[in-house]
Design a protein around this motif. Structure first.
Motif, PDB file in Angstrom:
ATOM      1  N   LEU A 111       0.827  -1.200   0.000  1.00  0.00           N
ATOM      2  CA  LEU A 111       0.000   0.000   0.000  1.00  0.00           C
ATOM      3  C   LEU A 111       0.866   1.256   0.000  1.00  0.00           C
ATOM      4  CD1 LEU A 111      -2.866  -0.917   2.512  1.00  0.00           C
ATOM      5  CD2 LEU A 111      -2.837  -1.130   0.020  1.00  0.00           C
ATOM      6  N   MET A 112       1.918   1.246   0.804  1.00  0.00           N
ATOM      7  CA  MET A 112       2.815   2.401   0.830  1.00  0.00           C
ATOM      8  C   MET A 112       3.479   2.609  -0.525  1.00  0.00           C
ATOM      9  SD  MET A 112       2.743   4.035   3.656  1.00  0.00           S
ATOM     10  CE  MET A 112       2.326   3.892   5.401  1.00  0.00           C
ATOM     11  N   ARG A 113       3.866   1.522  -1.156  1.00  0.00           N
ATOM     12  CA  ARG A 113       4.486   1.621  -2.480  1.00  0.00           C
ATOM     13  C   ARG A 113       3.512   2.220  -3.492  1.00  0.00           C
ATOM     14  NH1 ARG A 113       6.835  -3.865  -4.878  1.00  0.00           N
ATOM     15  NH2 ARG A 113       4.619  -4.379  -4.945  1.00  0.00           N
ATOM     16  N   GLY A 114       2.245   1.849  -3.379  1.00  0.00           N
ATOM     17  CA  GLY A 114       1.250   2.374  -4.304  1.00  0.00           C
ATOM     18  C   GLY A 114       0.960   3.841  -4.114  1.00  0.00           C
ATOM     19  N   LEU A 115       1.317   4.390  -2.946  1.00  0.00           N
ATOM     20  CA  LEU A 115       1.053   5.808  -2.661  1.00  0.00           C
ATOM     21  C   LEU A 115       2.270   6.705  -2.871  1.00  0.00           C
ATOM     22  CD1 LEU A 115      -1.205   5.708   0.525  1.00  0.00           C
ATOM     23  CD2 LEU A 115      -1.832   6.497  -1.751  1.00  0.00           C
ATOM     24  N   GLU A 116       3.382   6.143  -3.308  1.00  0.00           N
ATOM     25  CA  GLU A 116       4.584   6.946  -3.506  1.00  0.00           C
ATOM     26  C   GLU A 116       4.326   8.067  -4.515  1.00  0.00           C
ATOM     27  OE1 GLU A 116       7.571   4.197  -4.686  1.00  0.00           O
ATOM     28  OE2 GLU A 116       7.852   3.370  -2.671  1.00  0.00           O
ATOM     29  N   GLY A 117       4.563   9.291  -4.075  1.00  0.00           N
ATOM     30  CA  GLY A 117       4.385  10.443  -4.952  1.00  0.00           C
ATOM     31  C   GLY A 117       2.952  10.839  -5.203  1.00  0.00           C
ATOM     32  N   ALA A 118       1.985  10.209  -4.505  1.00  0.00           N
ATOM     33  CA  ALA A 118       0.570  10.508  -4.738  1.00  0.00           C
ATOM     34  C   ALA A 118       0.226  11.922  -4.277  1.00  0.00           C
ATOM     35  CB  ALA A 118      -0.311   9.498  -4.013  1.00  0.00           C
ATOM     36  N   ARG A 119      -0.713  12.541  -4.959  1.00  0.00           N
ATOM     37  CA  ARG A 119      -1.151  13.895  -4.654  1.00  0.00           C
ATOM     38  C   ARG A 119      -2.643  13.913  -4.354  1.00  0.00           C
ATOM     39  NH1 ARG A 119       3.383  17.604  -4.809  1.00  0.00           N
ATOM     40  NH2 ARG A 119       4.995  16.407  -5.880  1.00  0.00           N
ATOM     41  N   VAL A 120      -3.055  14.873  -3.527  1.00  0.00           N
ATOM     42  CA  VAL A 120      -4.482  15.087  -3.324  1.00  0.00           C
ATOM     43  C   VAL A 120      -5.063  15.467  -4.678  1.00  0.00           C
ATOM     44  CG1 VAL A 120      -6.221  16.480  -2.139  1.00  0.00           C
ATOM     45  CG2 VAL A 120      -4.112  15.808  -0.937  1.00  0.00           C
ATOM     46  N   PRO A 121      -6.065  14.745  -5.193  1.00  0.00           N
ATOM     47  CA  PRO A 121      -6.515  14.939  -6.584  1.00  0.00           C
ATOM     48  C   PRO A 121      -6.929  16.365  -6.927  1.00  0.00           C
ATOM     49  CG  PRO A 121      -8.047  13.574  -5.323  1.00  0.00           C
ATOM     50  CD  PRO A 121      -6.809  13.668  -4.520  1.00  0.00           C
ATOM     51  N   HIS A 122      -7.564  17.090  -6.002  1.00  0.00           N
ATOM     52  CA  HIS A 122      -7.985  18.444  -6.300  1.00  0.00           C
ATOM     53  C   HIS A 122      -6.978  19.490  -5.813  1.00  0.00           C
ATOM     54  CE1 HIS A 122      -9.574  17.253  -2.359  1.00  0.00           C
ATOM     55  NE2 HIS A 122      -9.536  18.529  -2.008  1.00  0.00           N
ATOM     56  N   ARG A 123      -5.823  19.008  -5.298  1.00  0.00           N
ATOM     57  CA  ARG A 123      -4.735  19.897  -4.890  1.00  0.00           C
ATOM     58  C   ARG A 123      -3.418  19.279  -5.351  1.00  0.00           C
ATOM     59  NH1 ARG A 123      -6.186  21.167   1.449  1.00  0.00           N
ATOM     60  NH2 ARG A 123      -8.316  21.927   1.132  1.00  0.00           N
ATOM     61  N   PRO A 124      -3.108  19.383  -6.615  1.00  0.00           N
ATOM     62  CA  PRO A 124      -1.936  18.696  -7.161  1.00  0.00           C
ATOM     63  C   PRO A 124      -0.609  19.109  -6.533  1.00  0.00           C
ATOM     64  CG  PRO A 124      -2.879  20.255  -8.746  1.00  0.00           C
ATOM     65  CD  PRO A 124      -3.864  20.115  -7.637  1.00  0.00           C
ATOM     66  N   GLU A 125      -0.603  20.217  -5.807  1.00  0.00           N
ATOM     67  CA  GLU A 125       0.626  20.648  -5.139  1.00  0.00           C
ATOM     68  C   GLU A 125       0.799  19.994  -3.774  1.00  0.00           C
ATOM     69  OE1 GLU A 125      -2.572  22.966  -3.316  1.00  0.00           O
ATOM     70  OE2 GLU A 125      -2.095  22.421  -5.397  1.00  0.00           O
ATOM     71  N   GLU A 126      -0.214  19.267  -3.298  1.00  0.00           N
ATOM     72  CA  GLU A 126      -0.189  18.700  -1.949  1.00  0.00           C
ATOM     73  C   GLU A 126      -0.112  17.177  -1.997  1.00  0.00           C
ATOM     74  OE1 GLU A 126      -2.937  18.813   2.132  1.00  0.00           O
ATOM     75  OE2 GLU A 126      -3.270  20.251   0.513  1.00  0.00           O
ATOM     76  N   LEU A 127       0.871  16.617  -1.288  1.00  0.00           N
ATOM     77  CA  LEU A 127       1.023  15.167  -1.242  1.00  0.00           C
ATOM     78  C   LEU A 127      -0.098  14.521  -0.441  1.00  0.00           C
ATOM     79  CD1 LEU A 127       4.872  14.845  -0.574  1.00  0.00           C
ATOM     80  CD2 LEU A 127       3.683  14.237  -2.683  1.00  0.00           C
ATOM     81  N   LEU A 128      -0.554  13.364  -0.890  1.00  0.00           N
ATOM     82  CA  LEU A 128      -1.536  12.571  -0.149  1.00  0.00           C
ATOM     83  C   LEU A 128      -0.759  11.516   0.636  1.00  0.00           C
ATOM     84  CD1 LEU A 128      -4.416  11.797   0.554  1.00  0.00           C
ATOM     85  CD2 LEU A 128      -4.493  10.397  -1.507  1.00  0.00           C
ATOM     86  N   ARG A 129      -0.771  11.637   1.949  1.00  0.00           N
ATOM     87  CA  ARG A 129       0.029  10.763   2.800  1.00  0.00           C
ATOM     88  C   ARG A 129      -0.862  10.078   3.839  1.00  0.00           C
ATOM     89  NH1 ARG A 129       4.185  14.723   5.354  1.00  0.00           N
ATOM     90  NH2 ARG A 129       2.217  15.803   5.746  1.00  0.00           N
ATOM     91  N   ILE A 130      -0.456   8.893   4.239  1.00  0.00           N
ATOM     92  CA  ILE A 130      -1.200   8.161   5.269  1.00  0.00           C
ATOM     93  C   ILE A 130      -0.268   7.808   6.425  1.00  0.00           C
ATOM     94  CG2 ILE A 130      -2.798   7.176   3.580  1.00  0.00           C
ATOM     95  CD1 ILE A 130      -1.322   4.454   4.072  1.00  0.00           C
ATOM     96  N   ARG A 131      -0.879   7.513   7.557  1.00  0.00           N
ATOM     97  CA  ARG A 131      -0.199   6.869   8.682  1.00  0.00           C
ATOM     98  C   ARG A 131      -0.703   5.440   8.755  1.00  0.00           C
ATOM     99  NH1 ARG A 131      -1.335  11.819  11.428  1.00  0.00           N
ATOM    100  NH2 ARG A 131      -3.395  10.930  11.748  1.00  0.00           N
ATOM    101  N   ALA A 132       0.163   4.509   9.122  1.00  0.00           N
ATOM    102  CA  ALA A 132      -0.257   3.110   9.245  1.00  0.00           C
ATOM    103  C   ALA A 132       0.240   2.531  10.555  1.00  0.00           C
ATOM    104  CB  ALA A 132       0.270   2.280   8.073  1.00  0.00           C
ATOM    105  N   GLY A 133      -0.583   1.713  11.191  1.00  0.00           N
ATOM    106  CA  GLY A 133      -0.222   1.067  12.442  1.00  0.00           C
ATOM    107  C   GLY A 133      -0.637  -0.389  12.439  1.00  0.00           C
ATOM    108  N   ILE A 134       0.191  -1.248  13.067  1.00  0.00           N
ATOM    109  CA  ILE A 134      -0.065  -2.687  13.082  1.00  0.00           C
ATOM    110  C   ILE A 134       0.169  -3.228  14.493  1.00  0.00           C
ATOM    111  CG2 ILE A 134       0.585  -4.928  12.117  1.00  0.00           C
ATOM    112  CD1 ILE A 134       1.702  -3.496   9.695  1.00  0.00           C
ATOM    113  N   ASN A 135      -0.685  -4.170  14.897  1.00  0.00           N
ATOM    114  CA  ASN A 135      -0.493  -4.861  16.165  1.00  0.00           C
ATOM    115  C   ASN A 135      -0.947  -6.306  16.022  1.00  0.00           C
ATOM    116  OD1 ASN A 135       0.091  -5.164  18.984  1.00  0.00           O
ATOM    117  ND2 ASN A 135      -2.105  -5.068  19.391  1.00  0.00           N
TER     118      ASN A 135
END
Length: 231
Positions: A101-125
């Motif tokens: 999933l992280m690999r698929g989001l590399e360089g992703a942008r908020v679709p209506h804000r192409p100057e802003e990166l779309l980033r996530i946080r992920a947690g596992i337990n």
């Protein structure tokens, strides 16, 4: 959303008893800065962004032995090891999925804000939990236990575009081998106290190749109104 074994029992008008699982691995993610993005975006822009993200995630997770529990707002929850047990593979299945999933989001942008990166946080337990069907009008397959709470805390105390894992998940992955893991150190986890946690950095030898059907986020960059019209 219900697992297929549960659906079959319900269709046969049989009760679905709650079940205990000795060990499962839980994944949570959310969008960094989602509240601010939502506050300054139109409703259709928010829906389009979430639709793009969820389509990407849904496409990728089918390659792994995992079950998508639910989405709540921008939060995405996945589990491995239930409703069908898979030995000790639940930790590696979630770890591989998370890295994909992280690999698929590399360089992703908020679709209506192409100057802003779309980033996530992920947690596992990793740990035990109880699962069962709750409700009758709209039954849901729900997970209960401290394992879920800790997974959620791993996500909320994580950092952008990093996979934050607990000590129990690290132990499970160490037993499987071939994962790159770095200690984050000892930190305060709300509601849990002081814990040593870790970053999942990668997999030695790399991940399996994505299915040709799996794409990156920009491949889904189209307005949801167009999707509705086409359907």
């Amino acid at each position: 959303m219900l697992p297929m074994p549960v659906i079959k029992l319900l269709r046969a008008q049989r009760s679905v008893p709650a079940e205990s699982f000795d060990a499962v691995t839980i994944f949570f993610s959310d969008i960094v800065g989602f509240t601010n993005i939502s506050a300054t975006s139109t409703p259709i822009e928010v829906i389009n962004m979430l639709n793009m993200l969820y389509r990407l995630f849904d496409e990728k997770i089918i390659q792994y032995d995992v079950y998508k529990v639910e989405t709540i707002g921008d939060a995405y929850m996945v589990v491995s090891g239930l409703p069908q047990r898979n030995g000790n593979r639940h930790a590696s299945e979630i770890a591989d999925m998370s890295l994909s999933l992280m690999r698929g989001l590399e360089g992703a942008r908020v679709p209506h804000r192409p100057e802003e990166l779309l980033r996530i946080r992920a947690g596992i337990n990793t740990g035990p939990c109880v699962a069962g069907v709750v409700g009758t009008t709209m039954p849901r397959y729900c997970l209960f236990g401290d394992t879920i709470n800790t997974a959620s805390r791993m996500e909320s105390t994580g950092e952008a575009m990093k996979i934050h894992i607990s000590q129990s998940t690290k132990k499970a992955l160490d037993g499987i081998g071939n994962y790159e893991i770095k200690s984050r150190g000892v930190i305060e986890i709300p509601g849990k106290g002081v814990m040593e946690t870790f970053w999942l950095l990668g997999k030695i030898g790399g991940l399996q190749e994505d299915s040709p059907r799996c794409m990156r986020l920009h491949d889904y960059d189209q307005n949801i109104l167009e999707l509705l019209i086409q359907s």
